[in-house]
Design an enzyme around this catalytic site. Structure first.
Site, mmCIF file in Angstrom:
data_model
loop_
_atom_site.group_PDB
_atom_site.id
_atom_site.type_symbol
_atom_site.label_atom_id
_atom_site.label_comp_id
_atom_site.label_asym_id
_atom_site.label_seq_id
_atom_site.Cartn_x
_atom_site.Cartn_y
_atom_site.Cartn_z
ATOM 1 N N ILE A 145 -7.784 -1.098 14.915
ATOM 2 C CA ILE A 145 -6.440 -1.441 14.420
ATOM 3 C C ILE A 145 -6.217 -0.751 13.062
ATOM 4 C CG2 ILE A 145 -4.775 -3.279 13.997
ATOM 5 C CD1 ILE A 145 -6.481 -5.154 15.705
ATOM 6 N N CYS A 146 -6.575 -1.407 11.970
ATOM 7 C CA CYS A 146 -6.198 -0.849 10.668
ATOM 8 C C CYS A 146 -6.993 0.404 10.298
ATOM 9 C CB CYS A 146 -6.284 -1.930 9.601
ATOM 10 S SG CYS A 146 -5.005 -3.185 9.870
ATOM 11 N N ILE A 147 -8.247 0.503 10.761
ATOM 12 C CA ILE A 147 -9.001 1.737 10.505
ATOM 13 C C ILE A 147 -8.367 2.887 11.287
ATOM 14 C CG2 ILE A 147 -11.223 2.903 10.836
ATOM 15 C CD1 ILE A 147 -11.304 0.820 8.589
ATOM 16 N N THR A 152 -4.763 3.769 9.958
ATOM 17 C CA THR A 152 -4.842 4.375 8.618
ATOM 18 C C THR A 152 -5.413 5.791 8.736
ATOM 19 O OG1 THR A 152 -5.109 2.215 7.565
ATOM 20 C CG2 THR A 152 -5.854 4.131 6.312
ATOM 21 N N LYS A 178 -0.773 -3.948 1.850
ATOM 22 C CA LYS A 178 -0.012 -3.388 2.975
ATOM 23 C C LYS A 178 0.470 -4.536 3.846
ATOM 24 C CE LYS A 178 -4.006 -2.761 6.067
ATOM 25 N NZ LYS A 178 -3.750 -3.872 6.982
#
Ligand code: ZN
Length: 172
Positions: free
Chosen positions: A125-127, A130, A93
């Protein structure tokens, strides 16, 4: 209904002290717990999917963060302790969400997956992003609190509350 374990951004640049964007000791402490969950998923025959930040040199994200996880550099690799097995998917990603500009949704649908267990960094952030995209698509989401971490403890705590109270994820 199938479940998949997502291992998000457990990459050398984030997890190793010499990495280009080290997320701190809190991130290192979750490695054994994520490894346990990976092992359990494999034993149960559930898919383990690695989501990996993977940037081009000069990626626009570097206006916000120092350059990190450049494609085909060692820093973009999954940490040794969590090495993917043959046949396991690694989905690259370029943005915070594992769904944005990737074939994660298609992959999950092909696998018959309806429930995601999210592990990795960074919680806020990404957790979080997503999980947000997963919930918009009506996947059920579980976040084990001992398998996610951030460099920012207050943001980690805030994100766990947001996951639970706004996104309807199960924070366990
Ligand atoms: Zn990035």
């Amino acid at each position: 209904m199938g479940q998949a374990l997502l291992v998000v951004d457990m990459l050398t640049d984030f997890l190793e002290p010499g990495g280009r964007l080290f997320c701190g000791e809190a991130a290192r402490t979750i490695i054994p717990r994520v490894a346990e969950l990976v092992k359990a998923a494999r034993l149960a025959g559930e898919p383990v999917i690695f989501i990996a930040d993977s940037h081009l040199p000069g990626d626009a994200e570097f206006a916000m963060f120092p350059p990190h996880c450049i494609q085909e550099t060692p820093g973009a690799g999954v940490v040794e302790e969590l090495r993917p097995q043959a046949g396991e998917r690694i989905i690259a990603k370029r943005r915070f969400s594992g769904f944005y500009g990737t074939d994660l949704d298609l992959t999950l649908r092909e696998l018959g997956v309806e429930e995601l267990v999210l592990t990795g960094v960074c919680t806020n952030i990404c957790i979080l992003y997503t999980a947000a995209d997963a919930r918009m698509r009506m996947y059920r989401v579980t976040v084990p609190r001992d398998a996610v971490a951030s460099f920012d403890r207050a943001a980690h705590d805030w994100a766990l509350r947001q996951l639970e109270t706004v996104l309807g994820a199960a924070v366990t």
